[in-house]
Design an enzyme around this catalytic site. Structure first.
Site, PDB file in Angstrom:
ATOM      1  CG  HIS A  37      -1.915  -1.100   1.223  1.00 43.47           C
ATOM      2  ND1 HIS A  37      -2.901  -1.239   0.271  1.00 43.47           N
ATOM      3  CD2 HIS A  37      -2.041  -2.163   2.057  1.00 43.47           C
ATOM      4  CE1 HIS A  37      -3.602  -2.329   0.535  1.00 43.47           C
ATOM      5  NE2 HIS A  37      -3.094  -2.910   1.602  1.00 43.47           N
ATOM      6  NE  ARG A  45      -1.817   9.992  -7.323  1.00 43.48           N
ATOM      7  CZ  ARG A  45      -2.587  10.883  -6.720  1.00 43.48           C
ATOM      8  NH1 ARG A  45      -2.368  12.163  -6.856  1.00 43.48           N
ATOM      9  NH2 ARG A  45      -3.601  10.487  -5.978  1.00 43.48           N
ATOM     10  CB  CYS A 105      -5.059  -0.091  -8.708  1.00 42.97           C
ATOM     11  SG  CYS A 105      -3.645   1.028  -8.636  1.00 42.97           S
ATOM     12  CB  ILE A 127      -6.129   5.994   4.863  1.00 42.73           C
ATOM     13  CG1 ILE A 127      -4.978   6.469   5.725  1.00 42.73           C
ATOM     14  CG2 ILE A 127      -5.982   6.507   3.434  1.00 42.73           C
ATOM     15  CD1 ILE A 127      -3.629   5.936   5.276  1.00 42.73           C
ATOM     16  CG  HIS A 138      -6.298  -4.666   7.102  1.00 47.42           C
ATOM     17  ND1 HIS A 138      -6.320  -5.426   5.953  1.00 47.42           N
ATOM     18  CD2 HIS A 138      -7.552  -4.173   7.256  1.00 47.42           C
ATOM     19  CE1 HIS A 138      -7.545  -5.394   5.438  1.00 47.42           C
ATOM     20  NE2 HIS A 138      -8.302  -4.649   6.208  1.00 47.42           N
TER      21      HIS A 138
END
Length: 146
Positions: A37, A45, A105, A127, A138
């Site tokens: 990540h 990008r 993605c 996030i 995670h």
């Protein structure tokens, strides 16, 4: 008395021998998180970026449905696990106090097998992470709505 001391030392030394693998395991989960990540300074990008990064990071056999790359400083990501840049969020998760530049993605097409084709969505988002021993391990994908 001497035998008791010897037994104590033996148990103590065995305990020391077990500690490093535990710490190494914790660090390996954090390193795995970074591999999946984290990309400090992305070169573009767009869709090609996603296809290249997913392949280089080993996420294409089978093709992973969705993956988010976080850009910027890894110290700020780590800080989510503490009060400096994170707040409690739902069950055992932490949400960032500040948004991060991210690229999400998404797999295009129906086949889970290479060649994998991805569509990139770039933006800034707070996030959500799960933490162990003050390290992110995670990324909770449910927070993202590309």
């Amino acid at each position: 008395m001497v035998m008791g001391l010897g037994l104590f030392l033996l148990v103590f030394m065995l305990g020391l021998g077990l500690t490093p693998p535990t710490l190494a395991q914790d660090n390996s989960r954090y390193r795995d998180f970074l591999t999946k990540h984290y990309d400090a300074t992305p070169q573009g990008r767009n869709d090609r970026y996603c296809e290249s990064m997913m392949r280089r990071r080993g996420l294409t056999s089978p093709c992973k449905d969705i993956n988010t790359f976080i850009h910027g400083n890894s110290r700020h990501i780590k800080a989510i696990c503490g009060d400096e840049n994170g707040n409690p969020y739902r069950e055992n998760l932490r949400i960032s106090k500040s948004p991060f530049q991210v690229t999400t993605c998404n797999l295009r097409g129906g086949s889970p097998w290479p060649p994998c084709r991805y569509r990139a969505t770039a933006g800034f988002r707070n996030i959500v992470v799960a933490c162990e021993n003050d390290l992110p391990v995670h990324l909770d994908q449910s927070i993202f709505h590309p």
